[in-house]
Every structure is written in C-alpha cells, then in structure tokens.
Design a protein around this motif. Structure first.
Motif, PDB file in Angstrom:
ATOM      1  N   VAL A  13       0.860  -1.186   0.000  1.00  0.00           N
ATOM      2  CA  VAL A  13       0.000   0.000   0.000  1.00  0.00           C
ATOM      3  C   VAL A  13       0.895   1.235   0.000  1.00  0.00           C
ATOM      4  N   ALA A  14       0.821   2.038  -1.048  1.00  0.00           N
ATOM      5  CA  ALA A  14       1.595   3.279  -1.153  1.00  0.00           C
ATOM      6  C   ALA A  14       3.063   3.051  -0.817  1.00  0.00           C
ATOM      7  N   THR A  15       3.632   2.030  -1.421  1.00  0.00           N
ATOM      8  CA  THR A  15       4.999   1.619  -1.094  1.00  0.00           C
ATOM      9  C   THR A  15       6.012   2.239  -2.059  1.00  0.00           C
ATOM     10  N   PRO A  16       7.030   2.927  -1.543  1.00  0.00           N
ATOM     11  CA  PRO A  16       8.030   3.571  -2.415  1.00  0.00           C
ATOM     12  C   PRO A  16       9.124   2.591  -2.836  1.00  0.00           C
ATOM     13  N   HIS A  17       8.788   1.650  -3.716  1.00  0.00           N
ATOM     14  CA  HIS A  17       9.766   0.640  -4.132  1.00  0.00           C
ATOM     15  C   HIS A  17      11.006   1.274  -4.740  1.00  0.00           C
ATOM     16  N   HIS A  18      10.821   2.410  -5.384  1.00  0.00           N
ATOM     17  CA  HIS A  18      11.958   3.081  -6.032  1.00  0.00           C
ATOM     18  C   HIS A  18      12.247   4.435  -5.389  1.00  0.00           C
ATOM     19  N   GLY A  19      11.728   4.660  -4.187  1.00  0.00           N
ATOM     20  CA  GLY A  19      12.064   5.858  -3.441  1.00  0.00           C
ATOM     21  C   GLY A  19      11.012   6.948  -3.506  1.00  0.00           C
ATOM     22  N   ARG A  73      10.171 -14.039  -4.513  1.00  0.00           N
ATOM     23  CA  ARG A  73       9.806 -15.408  -4.860  1.00  0.00           C
ATOM     24  C   ARG A  73       8.737 -15.405  -5.949  1.00  0.00           C
ATOM     25  N   GLU A  74       8.968 -16.177  -6.988  1.00  0.00           N
ATOM     26  CA  GLU A  74       8.056 -16.194  -8.123  1.00  0.00           C
ATOM     27  C   GLU A  74       6.724 -16.866  -7.799  1.00  0.00           C
ATOM     28  N   ASP A  75       6.692 -17.688  -6.758  1.00  0.00           N
ATOM     29  CA  ASP A  75       5.457 -18.406  -6.437  1.00  0.00           C
ATOM     30  C   ASP A  75       4.620 -17.684  -5.379  1.00  0.00           C
ATOM     31  N   ILE A  76       5.034 -16.479  -4.976  1.00  0.00           N
ATOM     32  CA  ILE A  76       4.288 -15.701  -3.992  1.00  0.00           C
ATOM     33  C   ILE A  76       3.599 -14.537  -4.707  1.00  0.00           C
ATOM     34  N   PRO A  77       2.264 -14.523  -4.741  1.00  0.00           N
ATOM     35  CA  PRO A  77       1.577 -13.393  -5.388  1.00  0.00           C
ATOM     36  C   PRO A  77       1.661 -12.137  -4.545  1.00  0.00           C
ATOM     37  N   PHE A  78       1.670 -10.997  -5.224  1.00  0.00           N
ATOM     38  CA  PHE A  78       1.624  -9.726  -4.510  1.00  0.00           C
ATOM     39  C   PHE A  78       0.648  -8.792  -5.210  1.00  0.00           C
ATOM     40  N   HIS A  79       0.173  -7.804  -4.471  1.00  0.00           N
ATOM     41  CA  HIS A  79      -0.838  -6.867  -4.953  1.00  0.00           C
ATOM     42  C   HIS A  79      -0.409  -5.457  -4.588  1.00  0.00           C
ATOM     43  N   SER A  80      -0.808  -4.490  -5.394  1.00  0.00           N
ATOM     44  CA  SER A  80      -0.459  -3.095  -5.139  1.00  0.00           C
ATOM     45  C   SER A  80      -1.722  -2.256  -4.989  1.00  0.00           C
ATOM     46  N   ILE A  81      -1.723  -1.412  -3.968  1.00  0.00           N
ATOM     47  CA  ILE A  81      -2.741  -0.381  -3.784  1.00  0.00           C
ATOM     48  C   ILE A  81      -1.990   0.940  -3.743  1.00  0.00           C
ATOM     49  N   ILE A  82      -2.334   1.843  -4.654  1.00  0.00           N
ATOM     50  CA  ILE A  82      -1.534   3.058  -4.865  1.00  0.00           C
ATOM     51  C   ILE A  82      -2.433   4.280  -4.740  1.00  0.00           C
ATOM     52  N   GLY A  83      -1.981   5.277  -4.002  1.00  0.00           N
ATOM     53  CA  GLY A  83      -2.744   6.501  -3.847  1.00  0.00           C
ATOM     54  C   GLY A  83      -2.464   7.497  -4.964  1.00  0.00           C
ATOM     55  N   HIS A  84      -3.495   8.288  -5.293  1.00  0.00           N
ATOM     56  CA  HIS A  84      -3.335   9.342  -6.302  1.00  0.00           C
ATOM     57  C   HIS A  84      -4.094  10.563  -5.817  1.00  0.00           C
ATOM     58  N   ASP A  85      -3.380  11.669  -5.593  1.00  0.00           N
ATOM     59  CA  ASP A  85      -4.021  12.868  -5.056  1.00  0.00           C
ATOM     60  C   ASP A  85      -4.624  13.770  -6.132  1.00  0.00           C
TER      61      ASP A  85
END
Length: 642
Positions: free
Chosen positions: A444-450, A520-532
């Motif tokens: 959730v609103a994660t800054p993977h690239h800063g 890990r390729e066998d672990i699913p992940f999801h993104s929730i992203i905010g937009h102001d």
C-alpha cells in the motif's frame, strides 16, 4: 535561545513531513456515563405494554434512584429488571425487526445489564478490594464465560460500549441483537495472571507475550436466571472473536443473535495506548523504542485461522491501520478465517535493520505457537505493508544472496571486525532468505523506487534529528575500516545516510540495491496506490510516493485509489484488502480440500499474464474528476477495468 528555537522549528518541520509520510488516523474516545445522560422518562413505557415490560421499567427506575447512594441495592434492582424482561425478549426470538413490544423488552433488558455493570464498576473503583465481579456476586449475580484466554471475572473492567463516544473511524462495526455490547480491559502485568484459579488463566500461553500493556476487547453481556447451585442470576460474557456467529440459546430456547460492538474495543486500544506519539518518537529515538519491537495482538493465537500481519510506515504505528483493522476484523466472515496481528518497530532505524527484526519476529512466532508445524494456516500468512512497511514486507519474500553485501563492501564478510551483537545484526540485515510462512503480500503506497521527499530539505532535516543507534554507528565504522576508509560506499559512511528517511531517497544505493532483489516467483503480490489528483498518471502520485515508484510489474492486481499517502485508510483500499483476503482464503480452502481428498492441489497463479492492468476506484473512474491518462507514450499498460 536562538539555538533552542531553531531546534524546535526543525523538529516541527520534521514532524510535519513525517506526518504526511507515515499517516495515521486520529482517534478520540470520550467517556460519558450512560446513567448520567439518561432520565427516568427515557425508560418509561406505554400504558398498554405487557406487565413484564412495565415491571422491568419500574425496577430500572428504582435502581436509578438508588444508584448513587446505594449501589449494592441498585445492582439487585437492575438484575431483577433484566430477568423480568428476558421472557419477553426470548418470545421475540431472532427477529431482525422485532415488534414494538419485543423491541421495548430488548431495550429494557439491555439497559438493565448496562446499569448493573456501571453500578458494579463504581463500587469496584470506590471500595478497596472489591472488583466488579465481586460487587455483582454480593448482589446475587455470578459471572461466567471466557474472553480471549482470560476467565471473564479476571478482566479488570467491564463497561457498556455506550459509555464511550468515538471519533476517527469511518465505520462502526458491530451488530444489534440481544444483550449489551461491552468493552473490557486488562492492564498487564496483572496479579491475577499469577494466581492459581483452576486454569482461569493459562500463564504459559505464548499469546501473553504479544499482548500490549493494556488490553481492550469487545464482548457481549447477557444475563440469565441461575441454575441449581448458582446465584439467583448469572452474567455471561461472550467473545465475538472466538465465536463470530454470536448466537445465544438460554435454557434450551431457540438461538438468538447477541449484540456487540467491535469498534469501541479497537478505539480504546489505539487511543489509550497513545500509539500516535510512540510512532513519532520511535523515528527520532529508535534505540529507546527498539525494546517494543515485535508482533502485537489484540486476540490470542487461534489455530486454523490464517494470520494477517499489518506493517506500518515511517513515523507511524499500528494505529495507522485502525480503520483497516476495525473493518476487516469487524467482519464476522473474515473473523472465522483470519486472525489479525500488528508489527511495531522504530521507524528511524535503517530499513534493512527493521526488516531483519520483522523477519526474526515472523520466524520466532512460529516457534512460539506451532513448533510442531501442526497448523497449516500459519504457512499461508498474508503481509500488508504501508509505505516503508511495504518495503519491509517485500524483503520477507526476497532472497538477498550476496547482492546487498556487494553494495556495501568488496571484501569478504568474514573479515568484518565487530562485537558479537552488531555483527549478528549486520549479517541478519545483509544475508537472508524468504520467510517460509509468508504466502502473499499487499503493498500500500509503497516507495519501491524511493520518494522525492527523502532527498528534499525537510527529509534531510528529519535525518539529522534521528539519533542513530550505537550498533548502527559501530557497523558503519567497521565497514569503513574494512573497506579502507574512503573506499566504502557513501551511504555507509555518513550517519545521515544510515537513517530510514535518507534510505527512502530516490537515488539512495540501499534502496536501489533492495529494488534489484528478486521476490519469490510463487508468492503473489498486490499493489494499492494513492493518487491525489494533482498530476495525471503516470507522472502523478499520492504527494509522497510517485505512481512510478509504487508500481511493480508482476502484481496480481493493482488498484489506484483517490487519496494522499495514507491510502490504507480510505474505503476503496480496505474493500480491496477484503477482496484479496477472500481470494486468498478460497485458494487455501481449495488446496486443503484437494489434499484431504488425496488429489493434487490446483495450480497456483502467482503472476499475471502480461502486464499488470490498472484498476481505479469509482472517484477516479468518474471522467469529471479523473485526471487525463496519457496512453500513447505511457511505459505501462494503464487500462481502466470497471
């Protein structure tokens, strides 16, 4: 004076920045006596009401008149009022919309229980050595039931939920029905834990080690006539976490739904724990709050239920998840399937240090609760991380190999000269494998690239105010010495670059190294992203984290919500978490069913075919408010799925 004033200004600026970066709801709880704000007229009944209802209200009025001067007598009148109304309540059964007569009986029954508990509570706080349960016993009311791992009578305070007015939540989670919703409290450590009371409390239960200092829980209180060998009446406390259906069948009558309020317990837990302040101080003085690091629970460990672990962001605390916990834990169907935990950590520490502590907590909790690996639900844990907490969660499903070490040094780790504890901390931070119990991650609103704010002036100020722990300083010095002083990477040479705030910068080598590690390729992940809404996608973001930093290819789903950085608090994000948890449990149940039938489990899809499509919440999907999206030259597939 000038120096002190400048320091205060810097602190205010840093706190303002961190408030926008971390985000957390402000919860306010006010207590106001139910009896004090209700009059005799409120409980008056109509002239054509059943005789039992009339008698119940008359007993309540008499009890209210006696309450202040003769609380012990008042408890007896309230007890008798509840017992008088109960047969009419039972006659109405489980009707969702009861008749006026049955609704009046339910109201009298609930009020009588509430007033009885308030009178008992007043005695317990004014008479030394008299607990609320003892005050009831002296007036002919026994106490039974169990909430969590504690016998009902051992909880130190039981008050009606209606005593409390709460602000700061989007929704009140609960249900109407029979009885009185109550909120109960226990301060820990408590003497009762060490008493031998026929197993009333299992002091060896490892859940005790994960409860906060003050534990609040929601429950439902009902009163029934005493049976042979019991007092004239017995108050029962029922736990909506242990029993999500919350049905009560007194003396063989048809089951009736009990009333409860899940929100009041959550509100008191977060408000009275003062977690907002702890979160803000934890970033500036990490070493002083490191002792609190770990997984916290409001409910005891429940075998068979999948853990959901919430990981908060910078300068925040578990209270940043208040709305999500309230609404997800407040859903009875999710309570049947999941148990909800929270990870707290001092957010001023380096990201890799905090990740190592989360990893240690997740591993040790399996040792605490299921050392024999008998509970398969623990192998399907879901992590939900907000902001920097998302980076920590990402590192739980990542294999470091030697990539992080190569970013820090060109020498062998065997050559590092450090005391045992700092060296262990360094190795745990640099070398790790995926945590085997983690089976899905939600970012959730994660800054993977800063984040640009990590490099901005206010971020630099915040970094300077953080008191870097001595162990981290020792590690920096050892790395510098190992690499010949000036040869060490700049991010390990200066204290400022060792802080979590600096490591969130767009160009920080630590974050760059983390972003290159493969999940890990066998672990699913999801993104929730905010937009102001200030800039169109994909250039825009939530005001702290740009969309392009929060986006990750390979996500099973991606939802953009209309919000600032505190995207975890808005309704579409919580609805999305609910959807993901439903999906996760369906996969788990299908797998369990196949294994039980001796069949191969269904093939799991952990990555989508092609690019991850974008979904947008309703506010952003409305063309009147949605910013324009450039499709021709966009580097990503930004389709809107309705």
């Amino acid at each position: 004076m000038m120096r002190r004033g400048r320091g205060a200004w810097l602190l205010l600026a840093a706190c303002a920045w961190a408030a926008s970066a971390g985000g957390c709801a402000s919860i306010v709880v006010h207590q106001k006596s139910v009896i004090g704000r209700e009059t005799h007229d409120v409980v008056a009944t109509s002239a054509n009401a059943p005789a039992r209802n009339v008698r119940a209200h008359a007993l309540i009025r008499t009890g209210m008149e006696l309450d202040r001067k003769h609380a012990r007598w008042a408890v007896g009148y309230f007890r008798d009022a509840a017992l008088e109304a109960l047969p009419v309540v039972a006659e109405g059964g489980d009707a969702v919309d009861p008749s006026p007569v049955h609704a009046d009986a339910r109201d009298a029954y609930r009020r009588a229980i509430e007033y009885m508990l308030l009178s008992a509570d007043r005695r317990s706080k004014s008479e030394k050595g008299v607990s609320w349960a003892e005050a009831l016993r002296q007036s002919g009311v026994g106490v039974s039931g169990r909430v969590g791992i504690h016998d009902a009578a051992l909880w130190q305070e039981v008050l009606p939920s209606r005593e409390f007015e709460v602000k700061g939540f989007r929704k009140a989670m609960g249900r109407g029905g029979i009885g009185a919703p109550v909120v109960i409290r226990m301060a820990r450590p408590v003497e009762a834990r060490d008493r031998t009371i026929e197993g009333a409390v299992d002091v060896t239960d490892p859940s005790e080690r994960h409860f906060p200092a003050q534990l609040f829980r929601s429950a439902s209180a009902v009163l029934r006539p005493g049976r042979a060998g019991e007092p004239p009446a017995v108050l029962e406390l029922h736990d909506p976490v242990a029993d999500p259906d919350m049905l009560w069948a007194p003396d063989g009558r048809p089951p009736m739904p009990m009333a409860y309020d899940m929100t009041i317990g959550v509100a008191r837990q977060f408000h009275e724990g003062n977690l907002d302040l702890v979160g803000r101080l934890g970033v500036l003085y990490p070493s002083e709050y490191d002792g609190r690091t770990g997984i916290f629970m409001m409910d005891p460990y429940q075998p068979g239920k999948i853990p959901v672990v919430f990981v908060h962001g910078l300068m925040s605390s578990p209270s940043g998840w208040a709305d999500a916990i309230n609404e997800l834990r407040g859903d009875p169907e999710l309570r049947k399937r999941y148990q909800f935990w929270m990870f707290f950590y001092s957010t001023g520490n380096p990201i890799l240090t905090s990740a190592a502590r989360l990893r240690s907590s997740l591993v040790s909790i399996r040792d605490d609760f299921d050392p024999g690996f008998d509970d398969p639900a623990l192998d399907h844990m879901v992590l939900v991380g907000h902001s920097m907490g998302g980076l920590l969660s990402r590192l739980m499903v990542t294999d470091s190999r030697d990539e992080l070490w190569k970013a820090a040094s060109n020498k062998s780790p065997d050559q590092i000269v450090l005391a045992d504890e700092p060296k262990r901390m360094l190795m745990d931070s640099m070398f790790f494998a995926p945590v085997p119990t983690v089976d899905r991650v939600v970012f959730v609103a994660t800054p993977h690239h800063g984040s640009p704010m990590g490099d901005a002036w206010v971020g630099r100020i915040a970094s300077r105010l953080i008191r870097v722990p001595k162990e981290v300083v020792d590690i920096q010095g050892a790395l510098a010495k190992l690499n010949g002083g000036d040869d060490v990477g700049w991010d390990f040479r200066n204290r400022r670059y060792a802080t979590s705030v600096a490591q969130l910068g767009l160009s920080n080598p630590v974050l760059q190294a983390i972003s290159k590690l493969q999940m890990r390729e066998d672990i699913p992940f999801h993104s929730i992203i905010g937009h102001d809404g200030r800039e169109p996608l994909p250039e825009g973001g939530d005001g702290v984290v740009p969309y392009m930093s929060a986006h990750l290819d390979g996500a099973m789903s991606e939802l953009v919500v209309s919000s600032g950085h505190s995207a975890q608090e808005v309704e579409p994000a919580i609805v999305e978490m609910h959807r993901i948890l439903d999906l996760h449990y369906e996969e788990y149940a299908d797998r369990r069913a196949a294994l039980a039938a001796g069949e191969d489990p269904p093939t799991r899809v952990a990555r989508p075919e092609g690019r991850t499509p974008l979904r947008m919440d309703d506010a952003l999907s409305d063309p009147r408010v949605r910013p324009p999206i450039a499709r021709d030259d966009a580097p990503l597939d930004l389709r809107i799925i309705r």
